[in-house]
Design a protein around this motif. Structure first.
Motif, PDB file in Angstrom:
ATOM      1  N   LYS A  86      27.909  54.943  25.829  1.00 45.77           N
ATOM      2  CA  LYS A  86      27.284  54.867  27.161  1.00 45.77           C
ATOM      3  C   LYS A  86      28.315  54.827  28.283  1.00 45.77           C
ATOM      4  CE  LYS A  86      23.099  54.211  25.471  1.00 45.77           C
ATOM      5  NZ  LYS A  86      21.944  55.060  25.728  1.00 45.77           N
ATOM      6  N   GLN A  87      29.497  54.295  27.993  1.00 44.84           N
ATOM      7  CA  GLN A  87      30.479  54.072  29.066  1.00 44.84           C
ATOM      8  C   GLN A  87      31.883  54.374  28.546  1.00 44.84           C
ATOM      9  OE1 GLN A  87      30.605  50.041  30.687  1.00 44.84           O
ATOM     10  NE2 GLN A  87      31.020  50.818  32.731  1.00 44.84           N
ATOM     11  N   LEU A  88      32.073  55.615  28.144  1.00 41.84           N
ATOM     12  CA  LEU A  88      33.296  56.036  27.459  1.00 41.84           C
ATOM     13  C   LEU A  88      34.567  55.733  28.246  1.00 41.84           C
ATOM     14  CD1 LEU A  88      34.348  57.453  24.909  1.00 41.84           C
ATOM     15  CD2 LEU A  88      34.122  59.637  26.127  1.00 41.84           C
ATOM     16  N   PHE A 109      36.851  41.638  25.556  1.00 36.75           N
ATOM     17  CA  PHE A 109      36.685  43.007  26.071  1.00 36.75           C
ATOM     18  C   PHE A 109      35.244  43.444  25.784  1.00 36.75           C
ATOM     19  CE2 PHE A 109      37.182  47.611  26.078  1.00 36.75           C
ATOM     20  CZ  PHE A 109      38.007  47.814  27.167  1.00 36.75           C
ATOM     21  N   ASP A 110      34.417  43.525  26.832  1.00 36.18           N
ATOM     22  CA  ASP A 110      32.972  43.605  26.600  1.00 36.18           C
ATOM     23  C   ASP A 110      32.222  44.573  27.530  1.00 36.18           C
ATOM     24  OD1 ASP A 110      30.845  42.813  25.060  1.00 36.18           O
ATOM     25  OD2 ASP A 110      30.506  40.915  26.092  1.00 36.18           O
ATOM     26  N   PRO A 111      32.706  45.822  27.677  1.00 33.87           N
ATOM     27  CA  PRO A 111      31.935  46.799  28.466  1.00 33.87           C
ATOM     28  C   PRO A 111      30.714  47.295  27.685  1.00 33.87           C
ATOM     29  CG  PRO A 111      34.203  47.556  28.082  1.00 33.87           C
ATOM     30  CD  PRO A 111      33.945  46.406  27.158  1.00 33.87           C
ATOM     31  N   HIS A 133      21.253  47.135  26.132  1.00 38.47           N
ATOM     32  CA  HIS A 133      21.246  45.681  26.314  1.00 38.47           C
ATOM     33  C   HIS A 133      22.668  45.191  26.566  1.00 38.47           C
ATOM     34  CE1 HIS A 133      17.384  46.147  24.115  1.00 38.47           C
ATOM     35  NE2 HIS A 133      17.023  45.191  24.939  1.00 38.47           N
ATOM     36  N   TYR A 134      22.769  44.036  27.244  1.00 40.74           N
ATOM     37  CA  TYR A 134      24.080  43.438  27.502  1.00 40.74           C
ATOM     38  C   TYR A 134      24.684  42.839  26.236  1.00 40.74           C
ATOM     39  CZ  TYR A 134      23.629  43.931  32.551  1.00 40.74           C
ATOM     40  OH  TYR A 134      23.531  44.449  33.812  1.00 40.74           O
ATOM     41  N   HIS A 135      23.837  42.535  25.259  1.00 38.61           N
ATOM     42  CA  HIS A 135      24.292  41.918  23.997  1.00 38.61           C
ATOM     43  C   HIS A 135      23.525  42.561  22.857  1.00 38.61           C
ATOM     44  CE1 HIS A 135      24.777  38.944  27.208  1.00 38.61           C
ATOM     45  NE2 HIS A 135      25.912  38.658  26.588  1.00 38.61           N
ATOM     46  N   THR A 136      24.019  42.316  21.636  1.00 34.20           N
ATOM     47  CA  THR A 136      23.253  42.751  20.483  1.00 34.20           C
ATOM     48  C   THR A 136      21.927  41.960  20.437  1.00 34.20           C
ATOM     49  OG1 THR A 136      23.146  42.745  18.085  1.00 34.20           O
ATOM     50  CG2 THR A 136      24.606  41.136  19.043  1.00 34.20           C
ATOM     51  N   PHE A 141      36.853  40.720  30.446  1.00 36.90           N
ATOM     52  CA  PHE A 141      36.732  42.084  30.965  1.00 36.90           C
ATOM     53  C   PHE A 141      35.274  42.527  30.807  1.00 36.90           C
ATOM     54  CE2 PHE A 141      37.059  46.703  30.726  1.00 36.90           C
ATOM     55  CZ  PHE A 141      38.014  47.006  31.671  1.00 36.90           C
ATOM     56  N   CYS A 142      34.532  42.499  31.904  1.00 38.73           N
ATOM     57  CA  CYS A 142      33.089  42.746  31.967  1.00 38.73           C
ATOM     58  C   CYS A 142      32.314  41.465  31.678  1.00 38.73           C
ATOM     59  CB  CYS A 142      32.668  43.903  31.072  1.00 38.73           C
ATOM     60  SG  CYS A 142      33.292  45.473  31.694  1.00 38.73           S
ATOM     61  N   PHE A 143      32.280  40.619  32.694  1.00 37.92           N
ATOM     62  CA  PHE A 143      31.835  39.225  32.616  1.00 37.92           C
ATOM     63  C   PHE A 143      30.331  39.088  32.391  1.00 37.92           C
ATOM     64  CE2 PHE A 143      30.735  35.094  34.465  1.00 37.92           C
ATOM     65  CZ  PHE A 143      31.724  34.271  33.958  1.00 37.92           C
ATOM     66  N   GLY A 144      29.529  39.924  33.051  1.00 38.89           N
ATOM     67  CA  GLY A 144      28.073  39.892  32.871  1.00 38.89           C
ATOM     68  C   GLY A 144      27.486  38.511  33.086  1.00 38.89           C
ATOM     69  N   LEU A 145      26.739  38.010  32.101  1.00 37.27           N
ATOM     70  CA  LEU A 145      26.120  36.682  32.185  1.00 37.27           C
ATOM     71  C   LEU A 145      27.107  35.577  31.842  1.00 37.27           C
ATOM     72  CD1 LEU A 145      22.694  37.566  30.510  1.00 37.27           C
ATOM     73  CD2 LEU A 145      23.027  36.942  32.918  1.00 37.27           C
ATOM     74  N   GLY A 146      28.315  35.951  31.490  1.00 39.63           N
ATOM     75  CA  GLY A 146      29.379  34.966  31.306  1.00 39.63           C
ATOM     76  C   GLY A 146      29.359  34.209  29.998  1.00 39.63           C
ATOM     77  N   TYR A 147      28.569  34.651  29.047  1.00 33.66           N
ATOM     78  CA  TYR A 147      28.489  33.910  27.778  1.00 33.66           C
ATOM     79  C   TYR A 147      29.875  33.655  27.178  1.00 33.66           C
ATOM     80  CZ  TYR A 147      23.395  34.227  26.783  1.00 33.66           C
ATOM     81  OH  TYR A 147      22.035  34.081  26.785  1.00 33.66           O
ATOM     82  N   ASN A 148      30.697  34.693  27.095  1.00 35.46           N
ATOM     83  CA  ASN A 148      31.965  34.558  26.373  1.00 35.46           C
ATOM     84  C   ASN A 148      32.863  33.488  27.013  1.00 35.46           C
ATOM     85  OD1 ASN A 148      31.001  36.681  24.843  1.00 35.46           O
ATOM     86  ND2 ASN A 148      32.093  38.236  26.023  1.00 35.46           N
ATOM     87  N   LEU A 179      36.164  39.808  35.259  1.00 36.60           N
ATOM     88  CA  LEU A 179      36.040  41.047  36.045  1.00 36.60           C
ATOM     89  C   LEU A 179      34.620  41.571  35.900  1.00 36.60           C
ATOM     90  CD1 LEU A 179      39.371  42.882  35.062  1.00 36.60           C
ATOM     91  CD2 LEU A 179      38.988  41.108  36.804  1.00 36.60           C
ATOM     92  N   GLU A 180      33.979  41.864  37.018  1.00 33.55           N
ATOM     93  CA  GLU A 180      32.577  42.314  36.988  1.00 33.55           C
ATOM     94  C   GLU A 180      32.284  43.058  38.288  1.00 33.55           C
ATOM     95  OE1 GLU A 180      29.852  42.172  34.713  1.00 33.55           O
ATOM     96  OE2 GLU A 180      29.028  43.381  36.342  1.00 33.55           O
ATOM     97  N   ASN A 181      31.514  44.158  38.207  1.00 38.71           N
ATOM     98  CA  ASN A 181      31.235  44.906  39.433  1.00 38.71           C
ATOM     99  C   ASN A 181      29.808  44.736  39.958  1.00 38.71           C
ATOM    100  OD1 ASN A 181      29.808  46.406  37.606  1.00 38.71           O
ATOM    101  ND2 ASN A 181      30.729  48.390  38.135  1.00 38.71           N
ATOM    102  N   ASP A 182      28.998  43.938  39.250  1.00 37.17           N
ATOM    103  CA  ASP A 182      27.585  43.817  39.645  1.00 37.17           C
ATOM    104  C   ASP A 182      27.250  42.365  39.970  1.00 37.17           C
ATOM    105  OD1 ASP A 182      24.875  43.944  39.968  1.00 37.17           O
ATOM    106  OD2 ASP A 182      24.430  44.406  37.863  1.00 37.17           O
ATOM    107  N   ILE A 204      35.114  40.480  41.862  1.00 31.67           N
ATOM    108  CA  ILE A 204      33.982  41.401  41.910  1.00 31.67           C
ATOM    109  C   ILE A 204      34.478  42.775  42.347  1.00 31.67           C
ATOM    110  CG2 ILE A 204      31.693  41.859  42.916  1.00 31.67           C
ATOM    111  CD1 ILE A 204      31.795  39.346  41.138  1.00 31.67           C
ATOM    112  N   GLY A 205      34.226  43.788  41.524  1.00 28.97           N
ATOM    113  CA  GLY A 205      34.670  45.150  41.830  1.00 28.97           C
ATOM    114  C   GLY A 205      34.881  45.891  40.521  1.00 28.97           C
ATOM    115  N   ASP A 206      35.335  47.120  40.640  1.00 29.10           N
ATOM    116  CA  ASP A 206      35.569  47.929  39.445  1.00 29.10           C
ATOM    117  C   ASP A 206      36.711  47.307  38.624  1.00 29.10           C
ATOM    118  OD1 ASP A 206      36.108  49.830  37.538  1.00 29.10           O
ATOM    119  OD2 ASP A 206      36.211  51.518  38.946  1.00 29.10           O
ATOM    120  N   ALA A 207      36.407  46.945  37.391  1.00 31.66           N
ATOM    121  CA  ALA A 207      37.403  46.281  36.547  1.00 31.66           C
ATOM    122  C   ALA A 207      38.657  47.141  36.369  1.00 31.66           C
ATOM    123  CB  ALA A 207      36.796  45.965  35.184  1.00 31.66           C
ATOM    124  N   LEU A 208      38.498  48.447  36.403  1.00 32.88           N
ATOM    125  CA  LEU A 208      39.641  49.341  36.193  1.00 32.88           C
ATOM    126  C   LEU A 208      40.604  49.270  37.381  1.00 32.88           C
ATOM    127  CD1 LEU A 208      37.840  52.431  34.620  1.00 32.88           C
ATOM    128  CD2 LEU A 208      38.750  50.371  33.515  1.00 32.88           C
TER     129      LEU A 208
END
Ligand SMILES: C[S@@+](CC[C@H](N)C(=O)[O-])C[C@H]1O[C@@H](n2cnc3c(N)ncnc32)[C@H](O)[C@@H]1O
Length: 209
Positions: free
Chosen positions: A148-150, A141-143, A21-24, A51-58, A74-77, A121-125
């Motif tokens: 799952k994404q070491l 900081f929210d990857p 899930h994107y969140h707890t 860092f990893c914007f997703g739905l932008g809640y933060n 920063l978000e790649n999707d 939009i792109g790879d945050a790294l």
């Protein structure tokens, strides 16, 4: 995009690739408020890196009761950014979301209080390398999780994030994994326990020394 209701009534999404899930599921909104925005505090005029914007809640929650924030996400999707348009949110943050629902089309939006969210939009790294050094007051900081994404939680990544933060700036994240904290310390951060929300272990706050 299929939305899943979390226990505080706000919605998240399940990511098929990372099987996470994107969140707890104890509460997406609570997580954003308590583990990120309130945990490290936001002041008018701050420069914030999401860092990893997703739905932008933060970031969107950070704009509540604030002005002149300069937020870079920063978000790649792009599909998850498009989903912000459809996301049902609790009334307490509906006004803030209303301003930023068209981020997928515009990529940069300023609200009535002069808070700006700009997306890269792109790879945050990779995007990290294009950001100015010593610039950000706060980092959300929210990857996906280290399990799952070491690659997002390495010393090298924390070093890059450290470099774009101002001295004394703070970073929030939900993970308290020992290896994550060791990588933060190796990058130069001072590490503190964040709040305990929704589970037994604390979140983490990292301060640029
Ligand atoms: C845990 S979710 C973030 C949740 C988000 N902060 C929110 O409030 O909805 C992780 C996000 O990181 C994004 N992501 C994963 N790998 C990435 C990468 N290499 N570069 C940029 N974004 C990435 C995913 O698409 C996803 O939106």
């Amino acid at each position: 995009m299929q939305f899943i209701k979390t226990q505080d009534g706000s919605y998240t999404v399940f990511n098929q690739k990372y099987q996470e899930h994107y969140h707890t599921i104890s509460g997406a909104l609570e997580e954003a408020f308590e583990k990120h925005v309130n945990a490290i505090g936001v002041k008018d005029g701050f420069h914030i890196l999401d860092f990893c914007f997703g739905l932008g809640y933060n970031s969107i929650i950070a704009t509540k009761k604030h002005k002149n924030l300069q937020i870079v996400g920063l978000e790649n999707d792009i599909e998850i950014i498009k989903a912000i348009k459809e996301l049902e949110v609790p009334s307490e943050i509906e006004k803030e979301f209303t301003y930023f629902r068209n981020l997928a089309e515009k990529l940069k939006i300023t609200d009535d209080n002069n808070n700006t969210i700009k997306l890269i939009i792109g790879d945050a790294l990779v995007s990290l390398d294009s950001l100015p050094r010593d610039n950000f007051d706060r980092v959300f900081f929210d990857p996906f999780s280290p399990g799952k994404q070491l690659e997002m939680w390495s010393r090298k990544v924390f070093q890059k994030v450290y470099n774009v933060m101002k001295p004394g700036a703070k970073l929030s994240t939900y993970s308290c994994a020992i290896s994550v904290r060791q990588n933060m310390v190796a990058a130069g951060f001072k590490v503190l326990d964040g709040p305990v929300i929704g589970r037994k272990s604390p979140a983490t706050i990292a301060i640029k020394m």
